[in-house]
Scaffold this motif. Structure first.
Motif, PDB file in Angstrom:
ATOM      1  N   PHE A   1       0.828  -1.203   0.000  1.00  0.00           N
ATOM      2  CA  PHE A   1       0.000   0.000   0.000  1.00  0.00           C
ATOM      3  C   PHE A   1       0.861   1.251   0.000  1.00  0.00           C
ATOM      4  O   PHE A   1       0.636   2.169  -0.774  1.00  0.00           O
ATOM      5  CB  PHE A   1      -0.937   0.030   1.218  1.00  0.00           C
ATOM      6  CG  PHE A   1      -1.557   1.381   1.438  1.00  0.00           C
ATOM      7  CD1 PHE A   1      -2.624   1.796   0.669  1.00  0.00           C
ATOM      8  CD2 PHE A   1      -1.042   2.255   2.392  1.00  0.00           C
ATOM      9  CE1 PHE A   1      -3.188   3.054   0.848  1.00  0.00           C
ATOM     10  CE2 PHE A   1      -1.594   3.511   2.584  1.00  0.00           C
ATOM     11  CZ  PHE A   1      -2.670   3.910   1.807  1.00  0.00           C
ATOM     12  N   TYR A   2       1.848   1.291   0.886  1.00  0.00           N
ATOM     13  CA  TYR A   2       2.717   2.470   0.967  1.00  0.00           C
ATOM     14  C   TYR A   2       3.433   2.725  -0.357  1.00  0.00           C
ATOM     15  O   TYR A   2       3.547   3.865  -0.787  1.00  0.00           O
ATOM     16  CB  TYR A   2       3.762   2.304   2.067  1.00  0.00           C
ATOM     17  CG  TYR A   2       3.210   2.319   3.466  1.00  0.00           C
ATOM     18  CD1 TYR A   2       2.453   3.395   3.919  1.00  0.00           C
ATOM     19  CD2 TYR A   2       3.463   1.280   4.339  1.00  0.00           C
ATOM     20  CE1 TYR A   2       1.959   3.419   5.215  1.00  0.00           C
ATOM     21  CE2 TYR A   2       2.975   1.295   5.634  1.00  0.00           C
ATOM     22  CZ  TYR A   2       2.229   2.365   6.064  1.00  0.00           C
ATOM     23  OH  TYR A   2       1.736   2.397   7.337  1.00  0.00           O
ATOM     24  N   ASN A   3       3.903   1.659  -0.984  1.00  0.00           N
ATOM     25  CA  ASN A   3       4.621   1.825  -2.248  1.00  0.00           C
ATOM     26  C   ASN A   3       3.721   2.433  -3.326  1.00  0.00           C
ATOM     27  O   ASN A   3       4.112   3.381  -4.012  1.00  0.00           O
ATOM     28  CB  ASN A   3       5.184   0.498  -2.724  1.00  0.00           C
ATOM     29  CG  ASN A   3       6.327   0.007  -1.879  1.00  0.00           C
ATOM     30  OD1 ASN A   3       6.937   0.776  -1.146  1.00  0.00           O
ATOM     31  ND2 ASN A   3       6.613  -1.280  -1.957  1.00  0.00           N
ATOM     32  N   PHE A   4       2.531   1.883  -3.492  1.00  0.00           N
ATOM     33  CA  PHE A   4       1.612   2.405  -4.512  1.00  0.00           C
ATOM     34  C   PHE A   4       1.123   3.814  -4.161  1.00  0.00           C
ATOM     35  O   PHE A   4       1.050   4.684  -5.017  1.00  0.00           O
ATOM     36  CB  PHE A   4       0.406   1.477  -4.694  1.00  0.00           C
ATOM     37  CG  PHE A   4       0.707   0.223  -5.456  1.00  0.00           C
ATOM     38  CD1 PHE A   4       1.475   0.248  -6.600  1.00  0.00           C
ATOM     39  CD2 PHE A   4       0.208  -0.993  -5.032  1.00  0.00           C
ATOM     40  CE1 PHE A   4       1.749  -0.915  -7.305  1.00  0.00           C
ATOM     41  CE2 PHE A   4       0.468  -2.161  -5.735  1.00  0.00           C
ATOM     42  CZ  PHE A   4       1.238  -2.122  -6.876  1.00  0.00           C
ATOM     43  N   TRP A   5       0.763   4.020  -2.904  1.00  0.00           N
ATOM     44  CA  TRP A   5       0.198   5.304  -2.479  1.00  0.00           C
ATOM     45  C   TRP A   5       1.216   6.433  -2.609  1.00  0.00           C
ATOM     46  O   TRP A   5       0.917   7.502  -3.120  1.00  0.00           O
ATOM     47  CB  TRP A   5      -0.323   5.204  -1.050  1.00  0.00           C
ATOM     48  CG  TRP A   5      -1.159   6.362  -0.631  1.00  0.00           C
ATOM     49  CD1 TRP A   5      -0.796   7.367   0.204  1.00  0.00           C
ATOM     50  CD2 TRP A   5      -2.503   6.655  -1.022  1.00  0.00           C
ATOM     51  NE1 TRP A   5      -1.832   8.262   0.364  1.00  0.00           N
ATOM     52  CE2 TRP A   5      -2.893   7.840  -0.383  1.00  0.00           C
ATOM     53  CE3 TRP A   5      -3.424   6.011  -1.848  1.00  0.00           C
ATOM     54  CZ2 TRP A   5      -4.145   8.400  -0.543  1.00  0.00           C
ATOM     55  CZ3 TRP A   5      -4.678   6.569  -2.006  1.00  0.00           C
ATOM     56  CH2 TRP A   5      -5.029   7.749  -1.369  1.00  0.00           C
ATOM     57  N   ASN A   6       2.433   6.190  -2.145  1.00  0.00           N
ATOM     58  CA  ASN A   6       3.469   7.223  -2.243  1.00  0.00           C
ATOM     59  C   ASN A   6       3.858   7.494  -3.691  1.00  0.00           C
ATOM     60  O   ASN A   6       4.162   8.630  -4.052  1.00  0.00           O
ATOM     61  CB  ASN A   6       4.696   6.829  -1.415  1.00  0.00           C
ATOM     62  CG  ASN A   6       4.419   6.887   0.063  1.00  0.00           C
ATOM     63  OD1 ASN A   6       3.581   7.662   0.517  1.00  0.00           O
ATOM     64  ND2 ASN A   6       5.107   6.058   0.827  1.00  0.00           N
ATOM     65  N   THR A   7       3.830   6.475  -4.524  1.00  0.00           N
ATOM     66  CA  THR A   7       4.098   6.675  -5.948  1.00  0.00           C
ATOM     67  C   THR A   7       2.979   7.478  -6.591  1.00  0.00           C
ATOM     68  O   THR A   7       3.233   8.333  -7.455  1.00  0.00           O
ATOM     69  CB  THR A   7       4.275   5.320  -6.654  1.00  0.00           C
ATOM     70  OG1 THR A   7       5.289   4.573  -5.979  1.00  0.00           O
ATOM     71  CG2 THR A   7       4.674   5.509  -8.107  1.00  0.00           C
ATOM     72  N   ALA A   8       1.745   7.259  -6.170  1.00  0.00           N
ATOM     73  CA  ALA A   8       0.622   8.053  -6.685  1.00  0.00           C
ATOM     74  C   ALA A   8       0.767   9.511  -6.277  1.00  0.00           C
ATOM     75  O   ALA A   8       0.537  10.418  -7.091  1.00  0.00           O
ATOM     76  CB  ALA A   8      -0.710   7.488  -6.173  1.00  0.00           C
ATOM     77  N   ILE A   9       1.165   9.759  -5.042  1.00  0.00           N
ATOM     78  CA  ILE A   9       1.379  11.132  -4.576  1.00  0.00           C
ATOM     79  C   ILE A   9       2.465  11.808  -5.400  1.00  0.00           C
ATOM     80  O   ILE A   9       2.304  12.941  -5.858  1.00  0.00           O
ATOM     81  CB  ILE A   9       1.732  11.154  -3.074  1.00  0.00           C
ATOM     82  CG1 ILE A   9       0.550  10.706  -2.224  1.00  0.00           C
ATOM     83  CG2 ILE A   9       2.195  12.536  -2.650  1.00  0.00           C
ATOM     84  CD1 ILE A   9       0.892  10.476  -0.766  1.00  0.00           C
ATOM     85  N   ALA A  10       3.570  11.109  -5.602  1.00  0.00           N
ATOM     86  CA  ALA A  10       4.676  11.680  -6.382  1.00  0.00           C
ATOM     87  C   ALA A  10       4.266  11.926  -7.828  1.00  0.00           C
ATOM     88  O   ALA A  10       4.585  12.979  -8.405  1.00  0.00           O
ATOM     89  CB  ALA A  10       5.883  10.750  -6.325  1.00  0.00           C
ATOM     90  N   THR A  11       3.551  10.994  -8.426  1.00  0.00           N
ATOM     91  CA  THR A  11       3.128  11.139  -9.819  1.00  0.00           C
ATOM     92  C   THR A  11       2.198  12.332  -9.990  1.00  0.00           C
ATOM     93  O   THR A  11       2.380  13.142 -10.909  1.00  0.00           O
ATOM     94  CB  THR A  11       2.418   9.851 -10.294  1.00  0.00           C
ATOM     95  OG1 THR A  11       3.321   8.755 -10.165  1.00  0.00           O
ATOM     96  CG2 THR A  11       1.958   9.967 -11.727  1.00  0.00           C
ATOM     97  N   LEU A  12       1.211  12.447  -9.129  1.00  0.00           N
ATOM     98  CA  LEU A  12       0.267  13.558  -9.241  1.00  0.00           C
ATOM     99  C   LEU A  12       0.939  14.898  -8.921  1.00  0.00           C
ATOM    100  O   LEU A  12       0.644  15.911  -9.565  1.00  0.00           O
ATOM    101  CB  LEU A  12      -0.929  13.319  -8.329  1.00  0.00           C
ATOM    102  CG  LEU A  12      -1.828  12.155  -8.745  1.00  0.00           C
ATOM    103  CD1 LEU A  12      -2.868  11.883  -7.661  1.00  0.00           C
ATOM    104  CD2 LEU A  12      -2.497  12.424 -10.073  1.00  0.00           C
ATOM    105  N   SER A  13       1.848  14.909  -7.953  1.00  0.00           N
ATOM    106  CA  SER A  13       2.550  16.147  -7.612  1.00  0.00           C
ATOM    107  C   SER A  13       3.443  16.620  -8.752  1.00  0.00           C
ATOM    108  O   SER A  13       3.438  17.800  -9.115  1.00  0.00           O
ATOM    109  CB  SER A  13       3.406  15.945  -6.359  1.00  0.00           C
ATOM    110  OG  SER A  13       2.617  15.615  -5.257  1.00  0.00           O
ATOM    111  N   ILE A  14       4.199  15.708  -9.318  1.00  0.00           N
ATOM    112  CA  ILE A  14       5.089  16.078 -10.421  1.00  0.00           C
ATOM    113  C   ILE A  14       4.283  16.478 -11.648  1.00  0.00           C
ATOM    114  O   ILE A  14       4.646  17.418 -12.355  1.00  0.00           O
ATOM    115  CB  ILE A  14       6.069  14.935 -10.716  1.00  0.00           C
ATOM    116  CG1 ILE A  14       7.050  14.822  -9.549  1.00  0.00           C
ATOM    117  CG2 ILE A  14       6.810  15.154 -12.027  1.00  0.00           C
ATOM    118  CD1 ILE A  14       7.919  13.605  -9.574  1.00  0.00           C
TER     119      ILE A  14
END
Length: 124
Positions: free
Chosen positions: A67-80
């Motif tokens: 969960f942490y891996n997918f969620w943090n990657t989603a945050i980074a993707t949307l932020s960038i």
């Protein structure tokens, strides 16, 4: 798991502060050309990172590593993607490939929610 959740809460808080500072400095040197994508880019890690992690910490729900891996990657993707949209907007141009960021972000969010449902456990 409590330690890992606190670590990700700290990372999200730092990322939020960095994006707020980055947006403010970028807007300062943008010659009075503003972009809401750039101004509010800090809201993504704030709403998707700091707040949910804080709630999970309070209620004692600890999801698995997936969960942490997918969620943090989603945050980074949307932020960038938000930053990139802001830069293009300030520059005065567009790019049709910018749609990749929200699509990838939504896919990652769905994958993280599935992982959350499969791996979440309460505090011992």
């Amino acid at each position: 798991m409590d330690k890992e959740l606190k670590k990700y809460l700290l990372y999200s808080t730092v990322w939020t502060a960095f994006l707020a500072l980055f947006g403010a400095i970028y807007e300062l040197f943008s010659h009075d050309v503003y972009s809401y994508y750039m101004i509010y880019a800090f809201g993504i890690p704030l709403i998707m990172g700091v707040l949910p992690y804080e709630v999970m910490l309070i209620i004692g729900k600890y999801p698995g590593r997936l969960f942490y891996n997918f969620w943090n990657t989603a945050i980074a993707t949307l932020s960038i993607g938000c930053l990139f949209s802001g830069v293009l907007s300030i520059y005065g141009t567009t790019n049709s490939l910018i749609i990749v960021y929200p699509i990838a972000g939504v896919i990652l969010i769905v994958m993280s929610l599935v992982a959350y449902a499969m791996t979440t456990r309460a505090a011992p």
